[in-house]
Design a protein around this motif. Structure first.
Motif, PDB file in Angstrom:
ATOM      1  N   PHE A 266       0.866  -1.187   0.000  1.00 16.56           N
ATOM      2  CA  PHE A 266       0.000   0.000   0.000  1.00 16.56           C
ATOM      3  C   PHE A 266       0.899   1.232   0.000  1.00 16.56           C
ATOM      4  N   PRO A 267       0.383   2.357  -0.447  1.00 15.24           N
ATOM      5  CA  PRO A 267       1.211   3.571  -0.373  1.00 15.24           C
ATOM      6  C   PRO A 267       1.341   4.050   1.072  1.00 15.24           C
ATOM      7  N   GLN A 272       3.397   9.242   7.373  1.00 12.13           N
ATOM      8  CA  GLN A 272       4.522   8.293   7.406  1.00 12.13           C
ATOM      9  C   GLN A 272       5.690   8.835   6.583  1.00 12.13           C
ATOM     10  N   GLY A 298      -2.695   2.045  15.289  1.00  8.97           N
ATOM     11  CA  GLY A 298      -3.050   1.763  13.906  1.00  8.97           C
ATOM     12  C   GLY A 298      -2.532   2.779  12.907  1.00  8.97           C
ATOM     13  N   GLY A 300       0.426   3.085  11.920  1.00  9.48           N
ATOM     14  CA  GLY A 300       1.480   2.513  11.082  1.00  9.48           C
ATOM     15  C   GLY A 300       2.893   2.829  11.548  1.00  9.48           C
ATOM     16  N   LYS A 301       3.084   2.796  12.850  1.00 10.14           N
ATOM     17  CA  LYS A 301       4.410   3.094  13.393  1.00 10.14           C
ATOM     18  C   LYS A 301       5.414   2.001  13.061  1.00 10.14           C
ATOM     19  N   THR A 302       4.943   0.747  13.094  1.00  6.68           N
ATOM     20  CA  THR A 302       5.864  -0.369  12.889  1.00  6.68           C
ATOM     21  C   THR A 302       6.570  -0.270  11.546  1.00  6.68           C
ATOM     22  N   ARG A 451      -9.964   3.033   6.864  1.00 10.64           N
ATOM     23  CA  ARG A 451     -10.407   2.613   8.206  1.00 10.64           C
ATOM     24  C   ARG A 451     -11.781   3.189   8.480  1.00 10.64           C
ATOM     25  N   ASP A 555      -2.472  -7.613  16.428  1.00 10.00           N
ATOM     26  CA  ASP A 555      -3.155  -7.090  15.258  1.00 10.00           C
ATOM     27  C   ASP A 555      -3.988  -8.228  14.675  1.00 10.00           C
TER      28      ASP A 555
HETATM   29  P1  ADP Z   1       0.674   1.050  15.207  1.00  4.81           P
HETATM   30  O1  ADP Z   1       0.987   2.465  14.914  1.00  4.81           O
HETATM   31  O2  ADP Z   1      -0.496   0.900  16.119  1.00  4.81           O
HETATM   32  O3  ADP Z   1       1.859   0.257  15.643  1.00  4.81           O
HETATM   33  P2  ADP Z   1       0.790  -0.720  13.011  1.00  4.81           P
HETATM   34  O4  ADP Z   1       2.164  -0.386  12.622  1.00  4.81           O
HETATM   35  O5  ADP Z   1       0.562  -1.981  13.761  1.00  4.81           O
HETATM   36  O6  ADP Z   1       0.161   0.470  13.821  1.00  4.81           O
HETATM   37  O7  ADP Z   1      -0.127  -0.662  11.717  1.00  4.81           O
HETATM   38  C1  ADP Z   1      -1.463  -1.080  11.749  1.00  4.81           C
HETATM   39  C2  ADP Z   1      -1.822  -1.795  10.457  1.00  4.81           C
HETATM   40  O8  ADP Z   1      -1.849  -0.863   9.385  1.00  4.81           O
HETATM   41  C3  ADP Z   1      -0.847  -2.868  10.078  1.00  4.81           C
HETATM   42  O9  ADP Z   1      -1.583  -3.964   9.625  1.00  4.81           O
HETATM   43  C4  ADP Z   1      -0.037  -2.239   8.972  1.00  4.81           C
HETATM   44  O10 ADP Z   1       0.489  -3.191   8.094  1.00  4.81           O
HETATM   45  C5  ADP Z   1      -1.040  -1.339   8.297  1.00  4.81           C
HETATM   46  N1  ADP Z   1      -0.470  -0.169   7.633  1.00  4.81           N
HETATM   47  C6  ADP Z   1       0.638   0.515   7.983  1.00  4.81           C
HETATM   48  N2  ADP Z   1       0.840   1.553   7.147  1.00  4.81           N
HETATM   49  C7  ADP Z   1      -0.170   1.521   6.244  1.00  4.81           C
HETATM   50  C8  ADP Z   1      -0.517   2.333   5.102  1.00  4.81           C
HETATM   51  N3  ADP Z   1       0.210   3.377   4.739  1.00  4.81           N
HETATM   52  N4  ADP Z   1      -1.621   1.983   4.411  1.00  4.81           N
HETATM   53  C9  ADP Z   1      -2.372   0.926   4.776  1.00  4.81           C
HETATM   54  N5  ADP Z   1      -2.103   0.128   5.810  1.00  4.81           N
HETATM   55  C10 ADP Z   1      -1.010   0.418   6.549  1.00  4.81           C
END
Ligand code: ADP
Ligand code: MG
Length: 699
Positions: A266-267, A272, A298, A300-302, A451, A555
């Motif tokens: 995904f972009p 981010q 959610g 996307g920090k990881t 979302r 997750d």
């Molecule tokens: P958190 O910030 O809570 O750690 P995560 O890194 O677990 O969030 O990300 C939550 C979900 O969103 C994961 O399944 C991840 O793969 C997905 N994700 C991360 N960045 C994006 C994005 N740019 N577009 C869509 N999904 C994303």
């Protein structure tokens, strides 16, 4: 010597015994400490109210009227003195439980009095319990005291005869004694530029305000000074650290980063991308990065962490990504392959349950550099873990790591590793600037698209039947459900009991084999926990009953219902964290807050707020307002290492911003405050000995 440094025992009417109490109870040692014991609120005695005006919103009020009758109903412990009081617009009872004899002698039927107190309701009538009362002399009527400060005190002080009146007297004596000797602590140009009241005047006004306007100006001056020196101290530390610590430079963006980036399913969100640019600038600068990344659950920090790790790897260095729990470390590790599986980057996982043989292999791999990125828990910071060239450490959910543990991490590299601390507990900006004044802060303020907002509702015990049928419908539609119980250290045993009872009730209402229910909590054996977790994550279990351990983890996109039991026992930030466990998939998600029928006003406010907004920052700000910074989720462990006497982090953010900007400007020209024009700043700063936590070695 500065008169403000004089020992408080030399103040008239204090003496050694009271001085000792003032120190032990309120930390007041000197004249200066006493002057900075500011009133925590004020009562307005600039006007007289009439009895008729009293309603349920009345705060402290001043009345003028006559006593029409005195009686002494009750016996023994209920014995009280009741004086019927009227001002011509209505009647109200003045009630006394203590010192009856003395009061009885003092009060005379028919005489005019001024009374002052806070109305309360008894037997559906308003009355004033233990009001202040004094004869209505002409002098007193013509010259009402404008505003009276109310000082925080303690029972011990009260018992030692130090009442609010005593404080007023002490402050008045003190101000007279210090008059003309209070040294200004801000340079004239700042006072001019910021339009501030001089210190001596601010002290007098804050204790004895003549008007609300004057009080506002005095408070602004004192708040500004407090926040300014705090920021100056934090920023100065940052300057020192930046100069001292040279760090690894990540010169280039390389193949691994690009391959990962180009292959993302995904972009990236705009946020981010922005944060990655901020990180990129830091790691290329030659100075050590110390960045706090805040992002709602959610956001996307990881992925940001993984891409940052790739920057390290492309420059020939190692990175580690630490999580607070094993469940979470596992999930990070398992999740990474879909992003970087096609690159040649070598990753590994090290946790408490890694088997000895594998552990030894990992230790070797870290030491010889064959492992590029290591995921893990606290196990990563054990003494026997050594890296070849660790250059980036990502710490997820920072507040779960103690200071000491972070410093251990630090010792694993020869050059200061870049540090990225990630937290999903949004910390209001003001608090972040103060707690982490020397960290840079990035914010992921955008959720990935698609979302659906989570619908949050509040149900009580009487609606449990409805809850179960709702769950059944959702399960029938193929969804999964979390049920979370609070786990509070002090009542741990009872909490586990609640969870066990809850689990039993659920398995009864949702019987096997039609329904599968998994359970996860801290008292389980690791392998059982992993088994049940997997049962749920793989979709084989419909329901997961858990303690708040899942708060920071898992997750499971298919889980669309989060039920939080005894929701009133959680703080706002925590509730929000838990809620963030759902709403990750394409389905509409729900968060159901279960509470008893009766709720305190404050709990109800919290629950209502949860139902009305999904915005983590808004909730964090509200949490800060309602509970104050001391209680703030995530700061409890770190603790504010300094006391704010007058500024309020929840309310004074504009002043804080202003103070911080000024501090930045001054230090940019003169980082060591050696210019003659800054001598006063340096002297004052040194004398304050602000004990701000030194983050330079820990994160
Ligand atoms: P958190 O910030 O809570 O750690 P995560 O890194 O677990 O969030 O990300 C939550 C979900 O969103 C994961 O399944 C991840 O793969 C997905 N994700 C991360 N960045 C994006 C994005 N740019 N577009 C869509 N999904 C994303
Ligand atoms: Mg996360």
């Amino acid at each position: 010597m500065n008169v403000l440094d004089s020992d408080i025992k030399y103040l008239q009417g204090v003496g050694p015994r009271r001085a000792e109490l003032l120190e032990s109870e309120l930390g007041i040692r000197t004249f200066g400490d006493m002057l900075r014991h500011f009133p925590f609120r004020y009562v307005d005695r600039s006007r007289f109210y009439s009895v008729r005006e009293i309603d349920s919103t009345s705060a402290y009020i001043q009345l003028r009227g006559r006593i029409t009758a005195i009686s002494k109903p009750g016996t023994g412990r209920t014995l009280r003195l009741v004086a019927r009081f009227t001002d011509g617009t209505g009647c109200i009872d003045l009630v006394f439980f203590k010192g009856l004899k003395w009061i009885e002698d003092k009060l005379k039927v028919g005489q005019e009095y001024i009374v002052f107190g806070k109305p309360s309701v008894y037997n559906r009538e308003y009355n004033l319990v233990h009001p202040e009362i004094e004869p209505a002399t002409a002098a007193r009527i013509d010259k009402p005291v404008a505003m009276t400060g109310i000082y925080s005190s303690t029972e011990k002080l009260h018992n030692a005869g130090i009442t609010n009146k005593t404080f007023e007297k002490m402050m008045s004596d003190l101000l007279d004694k210090c008059s003309g000797h209070i040294e200004e602590t801000l340079p004239a140009h700042i006072i001019r530029e910021k339009n501030l009241v001089p210190l001596a005047e601010a002290f007098r006004t804050v204790h004895f305000p003549l008007s609300q306007q004057a009080l506002n100006a005095a408070q602004r001056r004192l708040k500004f000074e407090e926040l300014f020196y705090l920021q100056l101290s934090l920023l100065k530390q940052k300057h020192i650290r930046m100069r001292a610590s040279s760090a690894v430079v990540f010169k280039r963006i390389g193949d691994n980063f690009n391959k990962t980036y180009e292959n993302l399913p995904f972009p990236l969100t705009g946020a981010q991308k922005r944060v990655l640019k901020e990180i990129r600038a830091d790691v290329a600068s030659g100075l050590q990065m110390n960045r706090l990344l805040q992002g709602d659950v959610g956001s996307g920090k990881t992925l940001v962490a993984i891409l940052a790790a790739m920057m390290a790897v492309d420059n020939g260095y190692q990175a580690c990504i630490m999580a607070p729990t094993e469940v979470l470390a596992n999930q990070h590790y398992n999740g990474v392959f879909k992003f970087i599986g096609h690159t040649g980057v070598k990753v590994a996982l090290l946790t408490g349950s890694t088997k000895t043989k594998e552990r030894e292999e990992i230790h070797r791999g870290l030491l010889d550099g064959s492992i590029d990125i290591i995921f893990g828990t606290h196990a990563l910071i054990e003494d026997n873990v050594q890296f070849r060239n660790l250059a980036l450490a990502v710490i997820d959910e920072q507040h779960r790591f103690g200071v000491e543990q972070r410093s251990k991490l630090w010792s694993k590299a020869s050059l200061a590793p870049h540090i990225l601390v990630m937290t999903a507990t949004p910390i209001p900006r003001t608090l972040a600037m103060t707690l982490y004044g020397d960290l840079d802060v990035s914010v992921l303020d955008e959720l990935p698209p698609g979302r659906k907002p989570i619908e949050t509702v509040h149900w009580t015990e009487t609606q449990r039947g409805m809850l179960y049928s709702f769950m059944k419908r959702q399960i029938k539609m193929g969804r999964q459900v979390f049920i979370v119980y609070p786990l509070i250290k002090e009542s741990e045993k009872m909490d586990y009991q609640n969870l066990q009872d809850g689990y039993m009730a659920i398995t009864e209402a949702f019987p096997a084999p039609e329904y599968v229910t998994a359970v996860v909590h801290g008292q389980q054996k690791t392998e059982n926990k992993a088994y049940d977790m997997e049962l749920f994550a793989s979709g084989r279990a419909h329901i997961l009953v858990a303690t708040s351990v899942i708060e920071v983890g898992v997750d499971v996109p298919n889980a669309s219902v989060m039920v939080i039991e005894s929701a009133e026992r959680f703080g706002l930030s925590q509730l929000h964290q838990l809620r963030g466990r759902v709403g990750r998939g394409a389905e509409k998600s729900y968060c159901i807050l279960m509470t008893g029928y009766r709720l305190s006003k404050e709990s109800r406010q919290r629950i209502d707020l949860m139902c009305s907004t999904n915005d983590g920052f808004e909730l964090a700000e509200a949490d800060l307002r309602m509970r104050g910074p001391g209680d703030f989720e995530g700061t409890r462990q770190s603790g504010l290492a300094f006391d704010l006497h007058i500024a309020d982090l929840a309310k004074d953010s504009p002043i804080l911003e202003e103070a911080r900007q000024l501090g930045q400007k001054i230090l940019a020209d003169d980082p060591d405050l050696v210019l003659p024009g800054n001598a006063l700043l340096k002297r004052t700063l040194d004398s304050l000995k602000l004990e701000v936590t030194d983050f330079s070695n820990i994160s």
